[in-house]
Design a protein around this motif. Structure first.
Motif, PDB file in Angstrom:
ATOM      1  N   LYS A   1     -16.934 -21.124 -14.823  1.00 22.21           N
ATOM      2  CA  LYS A   1     -16.289 -20.844 -16.033  1.00 22.21           C
ATOM      3  C   LYS A   1     -17.189 -19.831 -16.923  1.00 22.21           C
ATOM      4  N   THR A   2     -16.503 -18.878 -17.734  1.00 25.79           N
ATOM      5  CA  THR A   2     -17.128 -18.151 -18.497  1.00 25.79           C
ATOM      6  C   THR A   2     -17.630 -19.004 -20.120  1.00 25.79           C
ATOM      7  N   VAL A   3     -18.953 -19.032 -20.184  1.00 26.39           N
ATOM      8  CA  VAL A   3     -19.388 -19.713 -21.521  1.00 26.39           C
ATOM      9  C   VAL A   3     -19.761 -18.878 -22.433  1.00 26.39           C
ATOM     10  N   GLY A   4     -19.842 -17.310 -22.314  1.00 29.25           N
ATOM     11  CA  GLY A   4     -20.288 -16.524 -23.206  1.00 29.25           C
ATOM     12  C   GLY A   4     -19.516 -15.463 -22.961  1.00 29.25           C
ATOM     13  N   GLY A   5     -18.969 -14.616 -23.933  1.00 30.76           N
ATOM     14  CA  GLY A   5     -18.138 -13.526 -23.783  1.00 30.76           C
ATOM     15  C   GLY A   5     -16.868 -13.507 -23.597  1.00 30.76           C
ATOM     16  N   THR A   6     -16.102 -12.647 -23.291  1.00 31.99           N
ATOM     17  CA  THR A   6     -14.649 -12.649 -23.087  1.00 31.99           C
ATOM     18  C   THR A   6     -14.238 -12.985 -21.807  1.00 31.99           C
ATOM     19  N   PRO A   7     -13.573 -14.075 -21.403  1.00 34.32           N
ATOM     20  CA  PRO A   7     -13.299 -14.167 -19.877  1.00 34.32           C
ATOM     21  C   PRO A   7     -12.214 -13.337 -19.424  1.00 34.32           C
TER      22      PRO A   7
ATOM     23  N   LYS B   1      -8.712 -11.948 -17.466  1.00 35.04           N
ATOM     24  CA  LYS B   1      -7.423 -12.503 -17.794  1.00 35.04           C
ATOM     25  C   LYS B   1      -7.007 -13.573 -16.799  1.00 35.04           C
ATOM     26  N   ASN B   2      -7.544 -13.373 -15.565  1.00 36.77           N
ATOM     27  CA  ASN B   2      -7.097 -14.240 -14.473  1.00 36.77           C
ATOM     28  C   ASN B   2      -7.773 -15.665 -14.547  1.00 36.77           C
ATOM     29  N   GLU B   3      -9.012 -15.567 -15.164  1.00 38.76           N
ATOM     30  CA  GLU B   3      -9.647 -16.927 -15.280  1.00 38.76           C
ATOM     31  C   GLU B   3      -9.086 -17.621 -16.603  1.00 38.76           C
ATOM     32  N   ALA B   4      -8.683 -16.851 -17.684  1.00 40.31           N
ATOM     33  CA  ALA B   4      -7.848 -17.392 -18.780  1.00 40.31           C
ATOM     34  C   ALA B   4      -6.745 -18.008 -18.432  1.00 40.31           C
ATOM     35  N   ALA B   5      -6.213 -17.320 -17.503  1.00 40.65           N
ATOM     36  CA  ALA B   5      -4.720 -18.006 -17.326  1.00 40.65           C
ATOM     37  C   ALA B   5      -4.875 -18.989 -16.523  1.00 40.65           C
ATOM     38  N   ASP B   6      -5.930 -19.416 -15.440  1.00 38.69           N
ATOM     39  CA  ASP B   6      -6.277 -20.354 -14.501  1.00 38.69           C
ATOM     40  C   ASP B   6      -6.508 -21.554 -15.455  1.00 38.69           C
ATOM     41  N   SER B   7      -7.562 -21.186 -16.497  1.00 38.77           N
ATOM     42  CA  SER B   7      -7.774 -22.437 -17.362  1.00 38.77           C
ATOM     43  C   SER B   7      -6.437 -22.997 -18.073  1.00 38.77           C
ATOM     44  N   ALA B   8      -5.882 -21.954 -18.760  1.00 38.25           N
ATOM     45  CA  ALA B   8      -4.680 -22.569 -19.079  1.00 38.25           C
ATOM     46  C   ALA B   8      -3.622 -23.310 -18.341  1.00 38.25           C
ATOM     47  N   SER B   9      -3.417 -22.773 -17.196  1.00 35.27           N
ATOM     48  CA  SER B   9      -2.821 -23.566 -16.359  1.00 35.27           C
ATOM     49  C   SER B   9      -3.030 -24.937 -15.813  1.00 35.27           C
ATOM     50  N   THR B  10      -4.419 -25.017 -15.728  1.00 34.20           N
ATOM     51  CA  THR B  10      -4.944 -26.445 -15.294  1.00 34.20           C
ATOM     52  C   THR B  10      -4.977 -27.361 -16.206  1.00 34.20           C
ATOM     53  N   GLU B  11      -4.909 -26.886 -17.549  1.00 32.13           N
ATOM     54  CA  GLU B  11      -4.900 -27.902 -18.702  1.00 32.13           C
ATOM     55  C   GLU B  11      -3.709 -28.950 -18.508  1.00 32.13           C
ATOM     56  N   ASN B  12      -2.787 -28.505 -18.219  1.00 26.27           N
ATOM     57  CA  ASN B  12      -1.489 -29.101 -18.225  1.00 26.27           C
ATOM     58  C   ASN B  12      -1.054 -29.692 -16.751  1.00 26.27           C
ATOM     59  N   GLU B  13      -2.047 -29.266 -15.884  1.00 17.63           N
ATOM     60  CA  GLU B  13      -1.432 -29.646 -14.539  1.00 17.63           C
ATOM     61  C   GLU B  13      -2.818 -30.348 -13.968  1.00 17.63           C
ATOM     62  N   GLU B  14      -2.278 -31.482 -12.816  1.00 22.87           N
ATOM     63  CA  GLU B  14      -3.420 -32.248 -12.181  1.00 22.87           C
ATOM     64  C   GLU B  14      -4.294 -31.030 -11.256  1.00 22.87           C
ATOM     65  N   SER B  15      -5.536 -31.191 -11.274  1.00 23.09           N
ATOM     66  CA  SER B  15      -6.246 -30.397 -10.313  1.00 23.09           C
ATOM     67  C   SER B  15      -5.939 -30.624  -9.027  1.00 23.09           C
ATOM     68  N   GLU B  16      -5.388 -29.730  -8.345  1.00 25.39           N
ATOM     69  CA  GLU B  16      -4.863 -29.766  -7.055  1.00 25.39           C
ATOM     70  C   GLU B  16      -5.245 -28.755  -6.189  1.00 25.39           C
ATOM     71  N   PRO B  17      -5.768 -28.653  -5.076  1.00 29.04           N
ATOM     72  CA  PRO B  17      -6.294 -27.488  -4.502  1.00 29.04           C
ATOM     73  C   PRO B  17      -5.301 -26.623  -3.813  1.00 29.04           C
ATOM     74  N   GLU B  18      -5.729 -25.350  -3.451  1.00 29.57           N
ATOM     75  CA  GLU B  18      -4.755 -24.525  -3.080  1.00 29.57           C
ATOM     76  C   GLU B  18      -4.227 -25.083  -1.324  1.00 29.57           C
ATOM     77  N   GLY B  19      -3.111 -24.502  -1.017  1.00 31.36           N
ATOM     78  CA  GLY B  19      -2.967 -24.975   0.591  1.00 31.36           C
ATOM     79  C   GLY B  19      -2.223 -26.117   0.276  1.00 31.36           C
ATOM     80  N   MET B  20      -2.160 -26.866   1.379  1.00 33.10           N
ATOM     81  CA  MET B  20      -1.575 -28.313   1.172  1.00 33.10           C
ATOM     82  C   MET B  20      -2.453 -29.541   0.765  1.00 33.10           C
TER      83      MET B  20
END
Length: 453
Positions: A284-290, A292-311
């Motif tokens: 996770k970026t803690v300094g500077g600008t994250p 785009k893909n990290e920002a999108a991932d963070s936004a999506s995981t805020e509203n979803e349960e943490s579930e691994p890729e794959g099955m």
């Protein structure tokens, strides 16, 4: 009305009353698709053989029925294109995967299983069993392939096996019989490994099928020409009235512990399916600008349960285990070769011809770290008709090996015992539903459709 107001009105109208093509139901079956005519369950006790090119005892297909099979994968791009073509027509197939390839592209072979296709095996490295010095080497090729594909899928796979170059040996046939693993030859060989145009491949497959009237078709999902030809082949099957039969096993294959341990060394740290964490939960970026893909991932995981890729781990059934069978001879596993893709000298088809048209790329085999699973297969008496027998089985014998599964039965099985793929499909026709899209995502898609990026 200003331009912005008009655009807003158009977007609102599309969100409230989306056109049929914008919000079409992506589940199967869909009107106009080829679909599946029936699903069969195969009892692999005693190692029965299928495919009249070598095994004539159990020809379970009726006129105009077709089974689609793909060997040598998975492979980046080509296997993915094959999966898309099958999904577009709501069709299921059987994939005979090579152990090395499955470990190299575990995320792709998992997609094969998640889509409801049946996953079988095709040895560890595509070595011809009959050309090895001893059968101990041949047994290692068979078992390491099974353990590797099982490891890569992370769930049940079928006790379905196809010999490289379609050449068996008496020892191998007897061994697979004791392991209760069915052997598959073919009725129609596409010879798609040969250099040829896509049009020629399509014409050749359809001519052979029209001449025979039905059959198990052998193709390879590692070739781009096959991926390009498949949509047209499926369209022609539909136009000519052919029906697709999906093969499933009565029970999954059970791996042997000693070969599971060998494959763990080959995997070199690759986590077990369901153990992966999203990158955004680790870095996770803690300094500077994250980015785009990290920002999108963070936004999506805020509203979803943490579930691994794959099955997801919750969908994986427990693996059966038993004591090692006394009738299956023990042999120490040979030293594992360097990990990677199929060697150039072994990139050949079922007939042993080199593929000069489209060689596979070396997959980067990920590294290992899952505790080995103690699982062995119990033995059983041989089937009434021995594998490889040229005499056709009686209707009663065939019915004891191959059974048509009703849609209701498949639905009940799926509800009672969920699985990541081929062991219990939702229905004979269904595919996973498309993920729900938010109003904002639909608005963005509508904007892109009408106005571009």
């Amino acid at each position: 009305m200003g331009m912005r107001a008009r655009i807003g009105f158009i977007l609102s109208a599309f969100l409230i009353f989306p056109p049929a093509w914008a919000g079409a139901d992506e589940t199967c079956p869909r009107a106009g698709t080829l679909g599946i005519s029936r699903t069969v369950e195969i009892d692999t006790t005693g190692g029965p053989g299928f495919g009249t090119e070598h095994y004539k005892a159990y020809d379970f297909l009726q006129d105009k029925e077709v089974v689609l099979t793909f060997d040598d994968g998975p492979q980046k791009y080509s296997t993915e294109a094959v999966l898309k073509a099958l999904a577009d027509e709501c069709v299921k197939a059987t994939f005979f995967s090579i152990g090395k390839m499955a470990l190299g592209y575990p995320e792709i072979i998992r997609e094969v299983a998640k889509a409801g296709h049946t996953v079988g095996t095709h040895t560890w490295s595509h070595k011809a069993i009959g050309k090895l010095k001893t059968f101990d080497d041949g047994r290692a090729e068979i078992e390491r392939g099974i353990s590797a594909v099982h490891r890569a899928v992370g769930g049940p796979i079928a006790p379905f096996f196809r010999f490289p170059t379609l050449v068996d040996t008496p020892e191998a046939v007897a061994y697979l019989g004791k392991r209760n693993i069915a052997m598959f030859s073919a009725d129609i060989d596409s010879v798609d490994y040969r250099r040829q145009s896509v049009d020629h491949l399509i014409k050749s497959v359809m001519q052979k099928l029209d001449k025979r009237g039905k059959g198990i078709i052998l193709m390879h999902d590692i070739h781009k020409r096959t991926a390009k030809a498949l949509p047209v082949i499926l369209a022609q099957l539909k136009a000519k009235g052919y029906k697709i039969v999906h093969m499933t096993p009565k029970a999954p294959v059970v791996t042997l512990a000693e070969y599971d341990e060998t494959i763990e060394k080959e995997a070199k740290g690759l986590p077990q399916v369901g153990a992966e964490r999203p990158l955004s939960s680790i870095v996770k970026t803690v300094g500077g600008t994250p980015p785009k893909n990290e920002a999108a991932d963070s936004a999506s995981t805020e509203n979803e349960e943490s579930e691994p890729e794959g099955m997801p781990a919750s969908s994986l059934p427990a693996f059966p285990s038993a004591a090692p069978p006394a009738t299956v001879p023990d042999a120490s596993s040979p030293s594992p070769p360097a990990s990677g893709s199929l060697p150039d000298s072994e990139k050949h088809s079922e007939n042993g011809a080199p593929d000069s048209g489209s060689a596979t790329n070396d997959p980067a085999v990920p590294a290992a770290g899952m505790s080995s699973r103690l699982a062995t297969q119990h033995t059983a008496d041989s089937a009434s008709a021995p594998p490889g027998s040229t005499a056709p089985a009686s209707p009663a014998q065939a019915a004891s090996v191959v059974r048509t599964v009703s849609a209701d039965e498949v639905r009940n099985q799926a509800a009672a015992e969920p699985s990541p793929g081929n062991m219990a499909p939702v229905t004979a026709h269904e595919a996973p539903k498309a993920p729900h899209k938010s109003l904002m995502e639909r608005a963005k898609e509508t904007w892109k459709l009408w106005f571009g990026e």
